[in-house]
Motif scaffolding. Sequence first.
Motif, PDB file in Angstrom:
ATOM      1  N   VAL A 208       0.839  -1.204   0.000  1.00 48.88           N
ATOM      2  CA  VAL A 208       0.000   0.000   0.000  1.00 48.88           C
ATOM      3  C   VAL A 208       0.871   1.250   0.000  1.00 48.88           C
ATOM      4  N   PHE A 209       1.947   1.241   0.803  1.00 46.32           N
ATOM      5  CA  PHE A 209       2.809   2.424   0.879  1.00 46.32           C
ATOM      6  C   PHE A 209       3.345   2.796  -0.497  1.00 46.32           C
ATOM      7  N   GLY A 210       3.932   1.803  -1.162  1.00 48.34           N
ATOM      8  CA  GLY A 210       4.519   2.069  -2.474  1.00 48.34           C
ATOM      9  C   GLY A 210       3.481   2.545  -3.474  1.00 48.34           C
ATOM     10  N   LEU A 211       2.361   1.836  -3.526  1.00 43.55           N
ATOM     11  CA  LEU A 211       1.356   2.173  -4.529  1.00 43.55           C
ATOM     12  C   LEU A 211       0.748   3.548  -4.274  1.00 43.55           C
ATOM     13  N   VAL A 212       0.475   3.855  -3.001  1.00 43.96           N
ATOM     14  CA  VAL A 212      -0.132   5.156  -2.698  1.00 43.96           C
ATOM     15  C   VAL A 212       0.837   6.285  -3.037  1.00 43.96           C
ATOM     16  N   ALA A 213       2.124   6.106  -2.681  1.00 44.65           N
ATOM     17  CA  ALA A 213       3.100   7.150  -2.971  1.00 44.65           C
ATOM     18  C   ALA A 213       3.168   7.389  -4.480  1.00 44.65           C
ATOM     19  N   LEU A 214       3.260   6.298  -5.264  1.00 40.98           N
ATOM     20  CA  LEU A 214       3.307   6.441  -6.724  1.00 40.98           C
ATOM     21  C   LEU A 214       2.028   7.080  -7.238  1.00 40.98           C
ATOM     22  N   GLY A 215       0.883   6.651  -6.664  1.00 41.19           N
ATOM     23  CA  GLY A 215      -0.394   7.182  -7.099  1.00 41.19           C
ATOM     24  C   GLY A 215      -0.479   8.686  -6.879  1.00 41.19           C
ATOM     25  N   VAL A 216      -0.051   9.148  -5.697  1.00 44.38           N
ATOM     26  CA  VAL A 216      -0.106  10.580  -5.400  1.00 44.38           C
ATOM     27  C   VAL A 216       0.770  11.348  -6.377  1.00 44.38           C
ATOM     28  N   LEU A 217       1.971  10.807  -6.642  1.00 40.31           N
ATOM     29  CA  LEU A 217       2.881  11.463  -7.588  1.00 40.31           C
ATOM     30  C   LEU A 217       2.213  11.591  -8.956  1.00 40.31           C
ATOM     31  N   LEU A 218       1.636  10.491  -9.429  1.00 36.51           N
ATOM     32  CA  LEU A 218       1.013  10.517 -10.757  1.00 36.51           C
ATOM     33  C   LEU A 218      -0.163  11.476 -10.790  1.00 36.51           C
ATOM     34  N   VAL A 219      -0.957  11.502  -9.704  1.00 38.47           N
ATOM     35  CA  VAL A 219      -2.108  12.406  -9.666  1.00 38.47           C
ATOM     36  C   VAL A 219      -1.637  13.851  -9.803  1.00 38.47           C
ATOM     37  N   TYR A 220      -0.605  14.221  -9.035  1.00 41.30           N
ATOM     38  CA  TYR A 220      -0.149  15.615  -9.095  1.00 41.30           C
ATOM     39  C   TYR A 220       0.465  15.944 -10.447  1.00 41.30           C
ATOM     40  N   VAL A 221       1.232  14.998 -11.010  1.00 37.60           N
ATOM     41  CA  VAL A 221       1.815  15.258 -12.331  1.00 37.60           C
ATOM     42  C   VAL A 221       0.709  15.443 -13.358  1.00 37.60           C
ATOM     43  N   SER A 222      -0.340  14.602 -13.301  1.00 40.44           N
ATOM     44  CA  SER A 222      -1.422  14.766 -14.278  1.00 40.44           C
ATOM     45  C   SER A 222      -2.150  16.079 -14.065  1.00 40.44           C
ATOM     46  N   ILE A 223      -2.368  16.457 -12.800  1.00 45.96           N
ATOM     47  CA  ILE A 223      -3.067  17.719 -12.539  1.00 45.96           C
ATOM     48  C   ILE A 223      -2.282  18.879 -13.139  1.00 45.96           C
ATOM     49  N   ASP A 224      -0.944  18.854 -12.969  1.00 43.43           N
ATOM     50  CA  ASP A 224      -0.122  19.931 -13.531  1.00 43.43           C
ATOM     51  C   ASP A 224      -0.123  19.893 -15.048  1.00 43.43           C
ATOM     52  N   ALA A 225       0.050  18.689 -15.600  1.00 46.27           N
ATOM     53  CA  ALA A 225       0.189  18.600 -17.056  1.00 46.27           C
ATOM     54  C   ALA A 225      -1.083  19.027 -17.766  1.00 46.27           C
ATOM     55  N   PHE A 226      -2.232  18.698 -17.192  1.00 49.30           N
ATOM     56  CA  PHE A 226      -3.495  19.019 -17.868  1.00 49.30           C
ATOM     57  C   PHE A 226      -4.177  20.236 -17.250  1.00 49.30           C
ATOM     58  N   ASP A 227      -3.480  20.911 -16.347  1.00 44.70           N
ATOM     59  CA  ASP A 227      -4.011  22.137 -15.746  1.00 44.70           C
ATOM     60  C   ASP A 227      -5.366  21.873 -15.097  1.00 44.70           C
ATOM     61  N   LEU A 228      -5.523  20.701 -14.486  1.00 44.78           N
ATOM     62  CA  LEU A 228      -6.820  20.344 -13.911  1.00 44.78           C
ATOM     63  C   LEU A 228      -7.160  21.190 -12.692  1.00 44.78           C
ATOM     64  N   ALA A 229      -6.127  21.781 -12.064  1.00 39.62           N
ATOM     65  CA  ALA A 229      -6.399  22.606 -10.886  1.00 39.62           C
ATOM     66  C   ALA A 229      -7.307  23.774 -11.261  1.00 39.62           C
ATOM     67  N   ASN A 230      -7.240  24.199 -12.543  1.00 40.39           N
ATOM     68  CA  ASN A 230      -8.064  25.320 -12.978  1.00 40.39           C
ATOM     69  C   ASN A 230      -9.355  24.871 -13.658  1.00 40.39           C
ATOM     70  N   ALA A 231      -9.625  23.549 -13.648  1.00 44.25           N
ATOM     71  CA  ALA A 231     -10.859  23.077 -14.262  1.00 44.25           C
ATOM     72  C   ALA A 231     -12.007  23.339 -13.298  1.00 44.25           C
ATOM     73  N   SER A 232     -13.070  23.974 -13.827  1.00 38.82           N
ATOM     74  CA  SER A 232     -14.202  24.253 -12.928  1.00 38.82           C
ATOM     75  C   SER A 232     -14.988  22.967 -12.723  1.00 38.82           C
ATOM     76  N   PRO A 233     -15.695  22.849 -11.591  1.00 41.69           N
ATOM     77  CA  PRO A 233     -16.494  21.646 -11.356  1.00 41.69           C
ATOM     78  C   PRO A 233     -17.500  21.382 -12.468  1.00 41.69           C
ATOM     79  N   VAL A 234     -18.054  22.452 -13.055  1.00 40.30           N
ATOM     80  CA  VAL A 234     -19.023  22.253 -14.133  1.00 40.30           C
ATOM     81  C   VAL A 234     -18.351  21.581 -15.326  1.00 40.30           C
ATOM     82  N   TRP A 235     -17.134  22.014 -15.622  1.00 42.40           N
ATOM     83  CA  TRP A 235     -16.383  21.436 -16.741  1.00 42.40           C
ATOM     84  C   TRP A 235     -16.149  19.943 -16.488  1.00 42.40           C
ATOM     85  N   LEU A 236     -15.702  19.636 -15.271  1.00 49.27           N
ATOM     86  CA  LEU A 236     -15.453  18.235 -14.923  1.00 49.27           C
ATOM     87  C   LEU A 236     -16.744  17.422 -15.035  1.00 49.27           C
ATOM     88  N   LEU A 237     -17.849  17.988 -14.509  1.00 46.47           N
ATOM     89  CA  LEU A 237     -19.115  17.261 -14.513  1.00 46.47           C
ATOM     90  C   LEU A 237     -19.576  17.000 -15.944  1.00 46.47           C
TER      91      LEU A 237
END
Lengths: 588, 330
Positions: free
Chosen positions: A31-60
């Motif tokens: 679990v430790f390894g997978l969660v750490a990798l998962g968090v890294l990938l989530v943040y990299v994807s958020i940065d790469a696709f600028d998801l932090a600026n995606a509005s909830p309506v857009w996501l929905l």
Amino acid sequence: MATDNANADGFGEVSRVRGIVFEYLSLGASVFGLVALGVLLVYVSIDAFDLANASPVWLLTYFLTLVVPFLAFCLYSANDPAVTRRALGVLGGGLVAVAAVFTAIETLLVPIPRLNWQLAYLFVVGAPVTAYLTYVGSGERVGAVGFGFLGRLLGGAALGLAVGTLFLVFDSLVWFLAYTLGVVPAVALYAFGSARSVPQAQTAALPAGLLGVVAAVFLRGVVPTYPSDLLIYLWTIAIPVAAAGAFAVAERRGRTAAAVVAGVPLALAAAGGFAAAGAGLPAPTVLLVLVLTGVPTAVYVSRVVDAGEGLVGFALPVLLVGGVVAGALIVEALGVPAPDPWLDPSFLTEAPSQTPTEAGLYPAIVGSVIIIAMVAVLSFALGVGTSVFLEEYTPGSGPLGTLTRIIQVNVANLAAVPSVVYGLLGLGLFANLLGLGIGTAVTAALTLSLLILPITIISAQEAIRSVPDDLRRGSDAMGATRWQTTKNVVLPEAMPGILTGTILALGRAIGETAPLIMIGAATTVFRAPDSLFSRFSAMPMQIYVWAGFPQADFRYGVVAAGVITLLIILVGMNGTAILLRNRAERGN
Amino acid sequence: MASSHDADATGITRRKSLAAIAGAGALGLAGCTQSGDGGDGGDELSGPINIAGSSTVFPLMSAVMEDFANEHPGVDPDISSTGSGGGFSNFFCTGDTDFNNASRPIQPEEEELCAENGVEFVELIAATDALTVVVNPDADFVDSLTTEELAQIWEADPAQTWDEVRDEFPNEEINRFGAADTSGTYDYFIEAILEERGHTSDYQATEQDNTIAQGVAGDQYAIGYFGFAYYSQNPDQLKALGIDDGDGPVEPSLETASSGEYIPLSRPLFTYPSIESLGEEHIAEFARYFVEQTTNEELVAGDVGYVPATEETQEEQMSILEDAIEQAQG
């Protein structure tokens, strides 16, 4: 472990504490390894696709137009009420749970940067459920057809792009001559030999082919005029691919159907190529993508239609494209601000830049693809050759046996040598001594091949060793020579294992930076390499230097986009190798 | 092939029509041929330009290369960030690169190495940098340091706690983040501040400014130094210290560096073209373009964060360069 507290009188008591502790410790480790990798990938994807600026309506919107229809398709294919109940339960329950936990952490503990609960829901619940349902759905007929169809479309396009990329470097004119003078006569001789039962013709095929290839290399400088690249690709790749497709269909459906199934995509691809040439697009690449997508897809469609099952699956690509279009229209109509992803088409097709929004990875992608293609061929050939020799041909005892064991121990040790050392070796041996040039693609490919060679050798040896001796003895008993046994029994049996080792090793090679720095590979190039001896840059080199740029946009946005690109290419490469491996496994 | 039907009447035989079709096809194909040499001829500049060297000059050089590559599609430039010293000893003085960037002048032993390998070069000034000493934004106790205090922090036998440097500073350990010894920034820092007192080895050494910034930003009692570009792009992340060389503290900025007030840490940045390479027209043209761009305010100061050269310096550099080109192309 009854012997731990052995009791001479009977079975006695056995403590289960250690077993339970061990079980949970191993759970914790995974679990430790997978969660750490998962968090890294989530943040990299958020940065790469600028998801932090995606509005909830857009996501929905996109969740409803793209993800929900896809999940519905998978559920329809699975056609299992239990799975449907479970999936809906997790999706619904997850919504409440993630929102509650996320809000609780934010209010009670620490604010979580650049995430909101909607994104957290998508990554924590949406992504795993989608993956699970994809897996379940693809197991049934409708899903298998859908994913098979989609996979051939995407895989053909990727293969076309990859082949097009390779021809940026390899001289297409030599290939044209070698194909015309070597491959065509060899195949023709072989086919003639097997059709008319003339073994001499079959034997002559290989020497004739080699002769043709050698002649091609000599004639390259002599022949003054060649067909255009488009015609070369049409003649050397598109027509053979279509012929292979026709051959596959002809056995089942007869010649007319074969001509239609192979001819229509070929004609479309050729028309597309000439149209692209007229429009100023890179015509050869368009042709390659169209023909490598079209022919396998057409063959697949004809096969599925013949089987007559799961035809609904063909709707999957339509569903996805429709979802994207509908989402875009709704977002446009509602005027919802869309995120501005760093990883966009221009990132993949432009050269690096000092301006973050204009920076691209194209030359480095081409550099990496070319190097990794050469490394794959070199390390596979050298690795399999070495391991077959060490396992099948060297004696197991006597002074030579001892020598073999010493060599094996040293090979194993070489796998642990730091990559910088291989870089120095490459600089000294390939770049300076052999004069292949500092920082050239061929030097890099040779260096990286050496770097992963020990891993390839060891895994190939393991695979060959795991082939049961009974099979070899059986083959020997039939009067087979050692060469026949190796070719017909050992290698086919060991191939899945060998491919697994090679895949892992290639994954390491594509991400290496240190040896590339040592051999003087460029950090940044502005043009894709156009020969094996031109300077190149690789994706990890460019990503590394971006990570040191002063502008925050580079360090977060552009680097993340580069990392995702590297990962996608790595996954594509591994996917191809896994497909090959599975095919080899089925072949047994 | 309807023609075979009434071949006698019209005189068109199957053979003739086949020949006609083949001829038309050949003509059609002739439009789709290419010559074997693949050359794109003309007097358009073309060829590779290989550059290595300082990571400080890297952003400036790479911005200029980008513009040059956009203007001349035949030119294929590449650049590696190796550090000034690494670039000289591994690539430039062995004749493998055309230019070497440096954030300090070439050193005698490097000149010897170049001479041994018969590599001649000229020195061009690329821009001026204000080497910036930074601390954590929460370090309220310090706003400026004298050059002597700076030397105490970074000399070979350095002060261990802040109060050893100045009595009113807190009794906390100093955590140092600085340039690695392959870096010209390291060499220049020794030359300007430490001289024969030597550089401490008790610090986090790196070629990446980002690592220094992260280290200092995460530690209230840390100190670091690097080129001005990083600070100018991230002014809120770190606090730059004023440097007092006897005339009161001066903050690093493009103005104080160009006016000559920010001493001794404002430094020239260099690039060294090899004279042999300048013999090739596309490299000579690139060198001219580079010198022209050194006064470009928007590029040098705006995009990269260094002090552009003055018109006067640019003229001097251009005449040095023209002499070298003449020598090379003679």
